[in-house]
Every structure is written in C-alpha cells, then in structure tokens.
Design an enzyme around this catalytic site. Structure first.
Site, PDB file in Angstrom:
ATOM      1  N   CYS A  56       0.854  -1.193   0.081  1.00  0.00           N
ATOM      2  CA  CYS A  56      -0.131  -0.044  -0.026  1.00  0.00           C
ATOM      3  C   CYS A  56       0.718   1.342   0.125  1.00  0.00           C
ATOM      4  O   CYS A  56       0.513   2.381  -0.850  1.00  0.00           O
ATOM      5  CB  CYS A  56      -0.854   0.307   1.479  1.00  0.00           C
ATOM      6  SG  CYS A  56      -2.042  -1.402   1.370  1.00  0.00           S
ATOM      7  N   ARG A 133      -8.342  -5.206  -2.550  1.00  0.00           N
ATOM      8  CA  ARG A 133      -7.531  -4.210  -3.014  1.00  0.00           C
ATOM      9  C   ARG A 133      -8.448  -3.662  -4.588  1.00  0.00           C
ATOM     10  O   ARG A 133      -8.077  -4.148  -5.572  1.00  0.00           O
ATOM     11  CB  ARG A 133      -6.245  -4.467  -3.513  1.00  0.00           C
ATOM     12  CG  ARG A 133      -5.349  -3.102  -3.845  1.00  0.00           C
ATOM     13  CD  ARG A 133      -3.989  -3.643  -3.964  1.00  0.00           C
ATOM     14  NE  ARG A 133      -3.186  -4.320  -3.176  1.00  0.00           N
ATOM     15  CZ  ARG A 133      -2.719  -3.944  -2.026  1.00  0.00           C
ATOM     16  NH1 ARG A 133      -2.585  -2.530  -2.036  1.00  0.00           N
ATOM     17  NH2 ARG A 133      -2.105  -4.514  -1.083  1.00  0.00           N
TER      18      ARG A 133
END
Length: 219
Positions: A56, A133
């Site tokens: 991330c 995601r």
C-alpha cells in the site's frame, strides 16, 4: 455516512459496471467528503488493505507522484481503508518523511466497513478488508464504468489505471472501441455495422467488424 437505501441495494449481488456509485459522506484526511460532490468530473475510488503496509505504501507513493497526470484528465482520486483517520495521518506523515512526497488526495476512514460492504470491497461476513484491493472508475454522472480487484499481495499499476481512464474517456467521444493494449494516440476501432450488405461488400473477411476509426487524443 452512506445512504442506507443504496447500501441495501448494493449488499445483494454487488455493484456492477453501469450501476450508480452509492453516495456517502465521511471523514477524510482533507475533511468531510461526499462522493456526490465529485459529480461533473471523473473519480477513481480505491480501497487499500491497511495503513503502514508495504504494498500500500508503494501504491500511495506512485499515485501521489502521478496525481498531476490524473488531474490533467480531470479525474480525482479517493482512497478508503478501515483504519482510523488518525492512523491515516500518521501514515501520510511517514510517507512524506521517508519518500519526500505528500499525499494530498483524500483517504477516508471506514472502521465499521459500511462503505466497503456497500461497494462489495469486503464480503458481508468479513471483519476486515485485509484481502481487498478494489478500484472503481466513476464517470462524471456518478456511474461505475470499470472495476478492478487485486489481492493484498499484488499492487496496482498506476500506468494501467491511467490507460484505463484514457480509454474510457476516448470511447465517450464517439461510437468507438478501444482495442487491446490501446494507448492515447493509437487507432481506435469503429463499432461494427450490423448489416448483411456490409458483411458481403467488405473487401476482407474481417473488414466489416474490425475497422479503424481515427486515433484517440494524446495525454
């Protein structure tokens, strides 16, 4: 928070391309934000599993570095995670100090998973979004035009996000199609003419349904 009616509608089969993105109002790193306030321009809404995670962090550095490219395309970015607002703040400070880049697009908090569940980013029975995601490409009318979903251990491609956005904007300019691996400046395809006369009069076997239709604008 998210519209309860929209949440109920979305919690069944999940959102699909062509659906109106459920509206919500929530705290973010840039203050209170409402999804519908972005009507009139493109918006990419994407979830990340958690703050202070390696993949991330690389994504946010990459997206912040390309923020001007999205802005040039009149597209805003908005991120979502289950972490609290103050966790977001601490993470962004770490990114700034470590990579010398400031993440200025909003990151919204979703500790109760209400937004994530409404968007199908997490399953109804899940207690966290650590495996999700997901990215939603939302057009100026608030309609979901494309979606991607990656596992937690594979990061997104910023160039592919930009290419997808370019392709969506290009096909909106006329009745055209974006072929595989299309990039701005390359040939687009014409919509097939569903007529038997066209099929029989075409010079080549594929000319009636695979025809160039000009080139998309360069970004």
């Amino acid at each position: 928070m998210i519209d309860p009616k929209a949440q109920r509608e979305a919690s069944g089969a999940g959102l699909r391309i062509g659906d109106v993105a459920p509206d919500f109002s929530v705290r973010s790193t840039v203050g209170q934000v409402r999804l519908s306030d972005y009507r009139g321009r493109w918006l990419i809404l994407f979830s990340h599993p958690a703050d202070f995670t390696p993949v991330c962090t690389t994504e946010f550095v990459a997206l912040a570095s390309s923020a001007d490219k999205f802005e040039k395309r009149d597209c805003a970015l908005m991120a979502l995670a289950v972490d609290s607002l103050f966790s977001h703040f601490a993470w962004l400070r770490m990114i700034r100090d470590r990579y010398d880049i400031e993440v200025r697009f909003p990151i919204v908090e979703d500790p109760t998973l209400v937004i994530g569940r409404a968007y199908g980013m997490v399953a109804p029975q899940d207690n966290d979004s650590a495996t999700v995601r997901t990215t939603f490409f939302i057009d100026p009318q608030g309609v979901i035009r494309a979606m991607t979903c990656y596992p937690a251990n594979v990061g997104r491609s910023t160039p592919e996000m930009l290419r997808t956005l370019d392709a969506l904007q290009a096909v909106d300019e006329g009745p055209v199609l974006a072929p595989a691996n299309w990039a701005p400046g390359e040939a687009l395809l014409a919509q097939p003419d569903a007529s038997l006369d066209t099929v029989f009069s075409a010079k080549g076997q594929t000319d009636w349904f695979i025809r160039e239709a000009g080139r998309g604008s360069r970004k």
